[in-house]
Design a protein around this motif. Structure first.
Motif, PDB file in Angstrom:
ATOM      1  N   ARG A 353       0.836  -1.203   0.000  1.00 53.99           N
ATOM      2  CA  ARG A 353       0.000   0.000   0.000  1.00 53.99           C
ATOM      3  C   ARG A 353       0.871   1.252   0.000  1.00 53.99           C
ATOM      4  N   LEU A 354       1.986   1.224   0.702  1.00 51.35           N
ATOM      5  CA  LEU A 354       2.883   2.381   0.733  1.00 51.35           C
ATOM      6  C   LEU A 354       3.515   2.632  -0.626  1.00 51.35           C
ATOM      7  N   ARG A 355       3.640   1.597  -1.439  1.00 46.81           N
ATOM      8  CA  ARG A 355       4.171   1.753  -2.796  1.00 46.81           C
ATOM      9  C   ARG A 355       3.094   2.198  -3.779  1.00 46.81           C
ATOM     10  N   GLY A 356       1.879   2.366  -3.321  1.00 42.15           N
ATOM     11  CA  GLY A 356       0.799   2.810  -4.193  1.00 42.15           C
ATOM     12  C   GLY A 356      -0.205   1.743  -4.553  1.00 42.15           C
ATOM     13  N   GLY A 357      -0.017   0.532  -4.050  1.00 42.21           N
ATOM     14  CA  GLY A 357      -0.951  -0.544  -4.349  1.00 42.21           C
ATOM     15  C   GLY A 357      -2.281  -0.378  -3.622  1.00 42.21           C
ATOM     16  N   GLY A 358      -3.263  -1.140  -4.021  1.00 44.04           N
ATOM     17  CA  GLY A 358      -4.580  -1.080  -3.415  1.00 44.04           C
ATOM     18  C   GLY A 358      -4.826  -2.228  -2.465  1.00 44.04           C
ATOM     19  N   GLY A 359      -6.073  -2.396  -2.074  1.00 49.37           N
ATOM     20  CA  GLY A 359      -6.448  -3.484  -1.192  1.00 49.37           C
ATOM     21  C   GLY A 359      -6.440  -4.813  -1.921  1.00 49.37           C
ATOM     22  N   PHE A 360      -6.783  -5.862  -1.207  1.00 49.18           N
ATOM     23  CA  PHE A 360      -6.806  -7.182  -1.821  1.00 49.18           C
ATOM     24  C   PHE A 360      -7.940  -7.265  -2.839  1.00 49.18           C
ATOM     25  N   ALA A 361      -7.678  -7.976  -3.932  1.00 46.55           N
ATOM     26  CA  ALA A 361      -8.686  -8.125  -4.983  1.00 46.55           C
ATOM     27  C   ALA A 361      -9.800  -9.064  -4.548  1.00 46.55           C
ATOM     28  N   THR A 362      -9.447 -10.078  -3.803  1.00 47.49           N
ATOM     29  CA  THR A 362     -10.440 -11.050  -3.325  1.00 47.49           C
ATOM     30  C   THR A 362     -10.913 -10.639  -1.946  1.00 47.49           C
ATOM     31  N   PRO A 363     -12.208 -10.488  -1.729  1.00 49.04           N
ATOM     32  CA  PRO A 363     -12.697 -10.089  -0.407  1.00 49.04           C
ATOM     33  C   PRO A 363     -12.572 -11.222   0.599  1.00 49.04           C
ATOM     34  N   TRP A 364     -12.549 -10.864   1.858  1.00 45.60           N
ATOM     35  CA  TRP A 364     -12.557 -11.862   2.912  1.00 45.60           C
ATOM     36  C   TRP A 364     -13.917 -12.556   2.927  1.00 45.60           C
ATOM     37  N   PRO A 365     -13.959 -13.838   3.245  1.00 47.41           N
ATOM     38  CA  PRO A 365     -15.219 -14.581   3.198  1.00 47.41           C
ATOM     39  C   PRO A 365     -16.089 -14.319   4.434  1.00 47.41           C
ATOM     40  N   THR A 366     -16.611 -13.105   4.533  1.00 44.74           N
ATOM     41  CA  THR A 366     -17.462 -12.729   5.657  1.00 44.74           C
ATOM     42  C   THR A 366     -18.448 -11.668   5.186  1.00 44.74           C
ATOM     43  N   ASP A 367     -19.619 -11.659   5.790  1.00 42.79           N
ATOM     44  CA  ASP A 367     -20.584 -10.599   5.509  1.00 42.79           C
ATOM     45  C   ASP A 367     -20.522  -9.510   6.571  1.00 42.79           C
ATOM     46  N   ASP A 368     -19.509  -9.578   7.455  1.00 43.70           N
ATOM     47  CA  ASP A 368     -19.343  -8.583   8.511  1.00 43.70           C
ATOM     48  C   ASP A 368     -17.865  -8.231   8.640  1.00 43.70           C
ATOM     49  N   PRO A 369     -17.333  -7.454   7.683  1.00 43.30           N
ATOM     50  CA  PRO A 369     -15.897  -7.136   7.696  1.00 43.30           C
ATOM     51  C   PRO A 369     -15.484  -6.377   8.953  1.00 43.30           C
ATOM     52  N   GLY A 370     -14.174  -6.323   9.153  1.00 47.03           N
ATOM     53  CA  GLY A 370     -13.623  -5.634  10.315  1.00 47.03           C
ATOM     54  C   GLY A 370     -13.657  -4.129  10.173  1.00 47.03           C
ATOM     55  N   LEU A 371     -13.280  -3.464  11.248  1.00 49.45           N
ATOM     56  CA  LEU A 371     -13.305  -2.005  11.313  1.00 49.45           C
ATOM     57  C   LEU A 371     -11.888  -1.444  11.322  1.00 49.45           C
ATOM     58  N   SER A 372     -11.713  -0.326  10.643  1.00 44.83           N
ATOM     59  CA  SER A 372     -10.467   0.421  10.756  1.00 44.83           C
ATOM     60  C   SER A 372     -10.415   1.087  12.120  1.00 44.83           C
ATOM     61  N   ARG A 373      -9.264   1.659  12.471  1.00 44.92           N
ATOM     62  CA  ARG A 373      -9.165   2.338  13.763  1.00 44.92           C
ATOM     63  C   ARG A 373     -10.117   3.533  13.832  1.00 44.92           C
ATOM     64  N   LYS A 374     -10.255   4.255  12.746  1.00 48.85           N
ATOM     65  CA  LYS A 374     -11.196   5.378  12.718  1.00 48.85           C
ATOM     66  C   LYS A 374     -12.615   4.896  12.945  1.00 48.85           C
ATOM     67  N   GLU A 375     -12.973   3.785  12.334  1.00 46.01           N
ATOM     68  CA  GLU A 375     -14.320   3.238  12.506  1.00 46.01           C
ATOM     69  C   GLU A 375     -14.519   2.703  13.919  1.00 46.01           C
ATOM     70  N   ARG A 376     -13.478   2.161  14.533  1.00 45.86           N
ATOM     71  CA  ARG A 376     -13.603   1.699  15.915  1.00 45.86           C
ATOM     72  C   ARG A 376     -13.882   2.874  16.848  1.00 45.86           C
ATOM     73  N   LYS A 377     -13.213   3.990  16.604  1.00 47.65           N
ATOM     74  CA  LYS A 377     -13.475   5.169  17.428  1.00 47.65           C
ATOM     75  C   LYS A 377     -14.888   5.696  17.194  1.00 47.65           C
ATOM     76  N   GLU A 378     -15.340   5.644  15.958  1.00 47.25           N
ATOM     77  CA  GLU A 378     -16.717   6.049  15.684  1.00 47.25           C
ATOM     78  C   GLU A 378     -17.703   5.152  16.430  1.00 47.25           C
ATOM     79  N   LEU A 379     -17.444   3.845  16.416  1.00 47.00           N
ATOM     80  CA  LEU A 379     -18.306   2.918  17.133  1.00 47.00           C
ATOM     81  C   LEU A 379     -18.314   3.235  18.625  1.00 47.00           C
ATOM     82  N   GLN A 380     -17.144   3.505  19.202  1.00 46.08           N
ATOM     83  CA  GLN A 380     -17.082   3.838  20.620  1.00 46.08           C
ATOM     84  C   GLN A 380     -17.853   5.118  20.929  1.00 46.08           C
ATOM     85  N   ALA A 381     -17.758   6.100  20.031  1.00 49.39           N
ATOM     86  CA  ALA A 381     -18.498   7.342  20.240  1.00 49.39           C
ATOM     87  C   ALA A 381     -19.999   7.091  20.242  1.00 49.39           C
TER      88      ALA A 381
END
Length: 564
Positions: A353-381
């Protein structure tokens, strides 16, 4: 024009550490259990020390006395050993951490979401630019590319924001005298004493994780002794105070771990339908040509430009339905830093990602993905806004946050597992109770300084020089005051169109103190705050406020309600 307070006390003009990261111990030989799976996902160990039983302290003192001869055999002088061990008080808390069992297993998608988010990518790219010359020198000397070195830095300490706060000598001495792995930790204790004796780092600056890792890239003391380099040329190896030393030492570590210059760590790949997942595994190495014959190909369709006899392994961290990775020797070098495939994958992906690449092409096999740190703080708020007592909004999902999540999951009819995921966040967003803005915050009236860090992310005490708690008073007419026991400051504040705080008319009054040091500190703070438009409100909630300066300083304030 919106108004709110900024007035920081003498000795506390700093910032709250944001975005915890993993307290992961780099290992070159001999693995130590990590402090946490990842601090961005799980709560960090408490720094509160339980009371020490006198009999246990006496046993600890006797143990240390018995280590004197072994320390001398390791080249540690009697003076160094005595000066640094005679007043140590054992910390039973580290023994609990050594033996604790995790509350639950973190799904790989939660792990990756917390470690490789947009915030860490943006910060890492800024670090690549800021330290370009140092990183170029490290690449020339050790053959490790800048993005990989910075990715290790980002995952290990969030680019120097989270070093850990436990005194290393206390932790290592405790672990040397009690419970399992005493021999290993005695070696680390002696290495720490050697670091102090050599003059590389003073004892009072040696703070880090419960197991002894420290500095920007979290070396264990024995790793420091073998691998650390003086990369800034000041005559000392200092992974705490010198970013060049930390980056150069990290590149040296990876080189020693077998890094091959110019080669990739691996690629995200596609596996053919019906692929036999039993062939996957980091230690199940096959020739690249064999994998290609089995139908493995890069997700972007580009060729793998390596010789056919290159040894490679296939990783399926979430099974055949999730992302797949073909990894090479450089992945093993990253893995050597901390023996975890998920950890190594996070470093590798962040470097891409630091070299300019993107996220993974294949999604994780879940219908409830994880949260970024920003999203975790939003959830706590959102949880705070619903009256849950979870402590501060810090993006760290600890026990109180999980308890609140379980209550909300039960109310919403979700599976009750205490996990912070996208499903719960979306549900709470749909029933918004928005955080208070700067105008509403003025209604609180009194705020207490909870914590602060300097521009390097190092915590400082949230008290005035005389040890009194610091309070700030803000009124809706734009006036502000600050109290730190015997020193008082006052003035006016405003917020400009860019959201930056502008402080004016700062005045300082000493009430009953004839303390020259305090007067000097007061004067310095007043000068720094005068017209200080580089401050901004980073985050605001009904009972909590985070201020951030352009140079990286942060401070955290909590509302003080009058007693009923």
């Amino acid at each position: 024009m919106r108004r709110f307070l900024v007035a920081l006390p003498p000795g506390a003009l700093m910032a709250l550490v944001m975005g915890a990261c993993a307290q992961l111990q780099p290992q070159f030989e001999g693995k130590v259990e990590s402090d946490v799976d990842v601090a961005a996902v799980a709560a960090p160990p408490s720094e509160d020390k339980p009371e020490v039983p006198p009999r246990m302290q006496a046993e600890f003192d006797a143990c240390l006395a018995g280590l004197r001869d072994d320390a001398a055999a390791a080249g540690i002088s009697a003076a160094t050993f005595t000066a640094n061990t005679r007043d140590l008080v054992l910390d039973p808390g580290v023994l609990a951490l050594l033996n604790r069992q995790p509350e639950f297993t973190t799904p790989i998608w939660d792990y990756m979401a917390g470690l490789v988010d947009e915030e860490r990518v943006a910060d890492g790219r800024a670090m690549l630019a800021r330290h370009a010359d140092t990183l170029a020198r490290a690449q020339q000397r050790y053959g490790v590319d800048p993005a990989t070195v910075v990715a290790v830095w980002g995952v290990e300490s969030d680019y120097g924001r989270t070093f850990g706060t436990r005194p290393l000598l206390v932790s290592l001495a405790t672990l040397s005298c009690f419970d399992r792995r005493q021999a290993f930790f005695r070696g680390e204790l002696f290495s720490a004493l050697q670091i102090i004796q050599s003059g590389d780092i003073d004892a009072d600056r040696l703070r880090g994780s419960w197991a002894g890792a420290f500095g920007h890239t979290q070396f264990m003391p024995s790793t420091f002794q073998r691998i650390a380099v003086d990369f800034d040329g000041d005559g000392r190896r200092d992974l705490i105070g010198s970013v060049p030393d930390a980056l150069g030492s990290t590149a040296h570590y990876l080189q020693r771990a077998g890094w091959r210059s110019g080669q990739p760590w691996g690629y995200e790949v596609r596996v053919p339908k019906g692929f036999d997942a039993r062939l996957a595994g980091r230690t199940d190495r096959r020739a690249l040509s064999d994998w290609l014959r089995r139908g493995i190909e890069r997700v972007d369709g580009r060729p793998i430009d390596l010789p056919g006899d290159t040894r490679a392994a296939l990783l399926l961290p979430a099974g055949v339905e999730g992302p797949a990775f073909l990894v090479f020797k450089n992945f093993d070098a990253i893995y050597a830093y901390n023996a975890s495939e998920s950890y190594a994958l996070a470093i590798a992906h962040l470097s891409d990602r630091l070299r300019g690449g993107g996220g993974f092409a294949t999604p994780w096999p879940t219908d409830d993905p994880g949260l970024s740190r920003k999203e975790r703080k939003e959830l706590q708020a959102l949880l705070l806004a619903r009256g849950h007592d979870i402590g501060e909004v810090d993006g760290i999902i600890g026990s109180r946050t999980r308890d609140a999540i379980r209550q909300e999951q039960q109310r919403l009819g979700h599976a009750v597992d205490g996990r912070a995921g996208q499903r719960l966040l979306r549900a709470l967003r749909a029933q918004p109770q928005a955080p208070a803005g700067p105008d509403a915050l003025a209604q609180v009236g009194r705020w207490k300084l909870q914590g602060a860090t300097d521009a390097a992310g190092q915590p400082i005490a949230a008290v005035a020089p005389h040890g009194k708690p610091v309070h700030a008073i803000v009124l809706s007419d734009g006036s502000l005051g600050i109290e730190g026991g015997c020193n008082h400051m006052g003035g006016r504040y405003d917020i400009d169109a860019q959201g930056r705080l502008v402080v004016q008319e700062i005045q300082s009054t000493l009430m009953a103190c004839a303390d020259q040091a305090l007067m000097t500190a007061d004067s310095a703070v007043a000068g720094l705050l005068q017209g200080a438009s580089a401050w901004r409100i980073a985050e605001s909630y009904p009972e909590q406020l985070y201020l951030e300066h352009a140079d990286g300083r942060r401070s955290h304030w909590v509302a003080v309600r009058p007693a009923p």
